[in-house]
Design an enzyme around this catalytic site. Structure first.
Site, PDB file in Angstrom:
ATOM      1  N   ASN A   1       0.822  -1.209   0.000  1.00 30.55           N
ATOM      2  CA  ASN A   1       0.000   0.000   0.000  1.00 30.55           C
ATOM      3  C   ASN A   1       0.860   1.265   0.000  1.00 30.55           C
ATOM      4  OD1 ASN A   1       0.809  -0.789   2.576  1.00 30.55           O
ATOM      5  ND2 ASN A   1      -0.764   0.443   3.572  1.00 30.55           N
TER       6      ASN A   1
ATOM      7  N   TYR B   1      14.546  -4.520  14.430  1.00 27.97           N
ATOM      8  CA  TYR B   1      14.384  -4.421  12.969  1.00 27.97           C
ATOM      9  C   TYR B   1      15.605  -5.038  12.289  1.00 27.97           C
ATOM     10  CZ  TYR B   1      13.984  -2.644   8.254  1.00 27.97           C
ATOM     11  OH  TYR B   1      13.922  -2.555   6.887  1.00 27.97           O
TER      12      TYR B   1
END
Length: 337
Positions: A61, A213
């Site tokens: 998206n 991360y």
């Protein structure tokens, strides 16, 4: 009086001149960095058609996922957008269709941090699709300080970036194996070099998410390499490669809190790749015939790249694979490579 005023004037003038020179040097430095990024960024210029093929891209998206979807849709593929935020996903779908002229772009709900959502998504895909040519595990989240645990008891960053994709890939394997010359593309990062996976603590709920991360990208590479080996051993016909997209000006930095984001924004806008540049290696591995038979490799700037020896340790990869199976609650009747 006159003498002191003159000195004051000269002093002020010198400061202005110094500030102007500093600003000019800074500007020239940023221009050089931007030019260097532009000149060294790999670009896929192939014209390969994707008509008749089905491609799933997670987290498309925004960012490089959306750019990958735009490119693949323009080549004629049926694109399945697997997104958590359906509102932004719907807007992105409209943009992709307008850009590509291809209306065969489907938006489906997928929250990779939820094992239940992953299973529901995979069940729908397996029911409605007759083939799957490429699975692009693109979605990723990068939190800074906010520690979060999912409904499954998994640390959010690791769940979204590694464990959700691990389960999703397993559940879609029958469809991938059914399709000739299918591919799995995993978006990792060179930032794996800043971390190391602790096999004794694979679900680090108390660690700093910003560091996790990097750990998740390390895990992505280990997963990719072990998956490629297993797919080869089973003569599946499915390839798997991972990649470093570069450091990208994308939505992944939106979770950096104020005031750290102020200085970061200057760096991001001047030194990082654009999302279009960052998507090139994902597009290359998804589309190019040059890598149709290539598996178990790491790429950046549309070229094969080397990895540190520790992330390539096969013994650790096998151990981690078994840990992942337990953490995602893989069932005996679930698909295996």
């Amino acid at each position: 009086m006159w003498y002191s005023e003159t000195l004051s004037y000269l002093h002020t003038t010198n400061l202005v001149v110094i500030a102007a020179y500093a600003a000019l040097i800074t500007f020239l430095f940023l221009v050089i960095v931007k030019l260097y990024t532009w000149m060294t960024t790999g670009v896929y210029r192939g014209t390969t058609s994707m008509k008749g093929k089905v491609v799933i891209i997670t987290g498309c998206n925004s960012g490089i996922g959306k750019e990958t979807a735009k490119d693949v849709a323009k080549r004629g593929a049926r694109v399945i957008m697997a997104c958590r935020n359906m509102e932004t996903g719907s807007k992105a779908r409209d943009e992709i269709i307008a850009y590509s002229g291809n209306s065969d772009v489907v938006l489906m709900d997928l929250d990779l941090s939820s094992l239940n959502s992953v299973r529901q998504f995979a069940a729908k895909v397996n029911k409605q699709e007759s083939r799957l040519d490429v699975l692009v595990n693109n979605a990723g989240v990068a939190n800074t300080f906010g520690k979060k645990v999912t409904e499954d008891g998994l640390e959010l960053t690791m769940a979204t970036n590694q464990y959700g994709p691990f389960l999703l890939t397993h559940l879609l394997l029958p469809l991938l194996k059914k399709t000739a010359n299918s591919r799995i593309v995993i978006v990792a990062s060179d930032l794996y070099k800043l971390a190391k996976l602790n096999l004794a603590k694979p679900n680090p709920t108390n660690q700093l998410p910003a560091y996790l991360y990097y750990v998740s990208k390390y895990a992505n590479i280990m997963f990719s390499m072990e998956l490629a080996r297993k797919l080869k051993d089973s003569n599946s016909g499915v390839t798997c490669n991972c990649l470093h997209p570069g450091i990208i000006d994308s939505g992944i930095w939106r979770n950096v809190p104020f005031p750290l984001n102020l200085g970061l924004q200057v760096i991001v806008k001047t030194m990082f790749k654009t999302t279009e540049q960052g998507a090139q290696t994902s597009i290359y591995l998804t589309v190019s015939e040059d890598v149709a038979k290539t598996s178990g490799k790491y790429f950046k700037d549309c070229k094969e790249a080397s990895l540190r020896s520790d992330v390539l340790d096969e013994g650790n990869a096998k151990k981690y694979w078994e840990i992942c199976e337990k953490l995602v609650k893989l069932q005996p009747n679930d698909p295996r490579p």
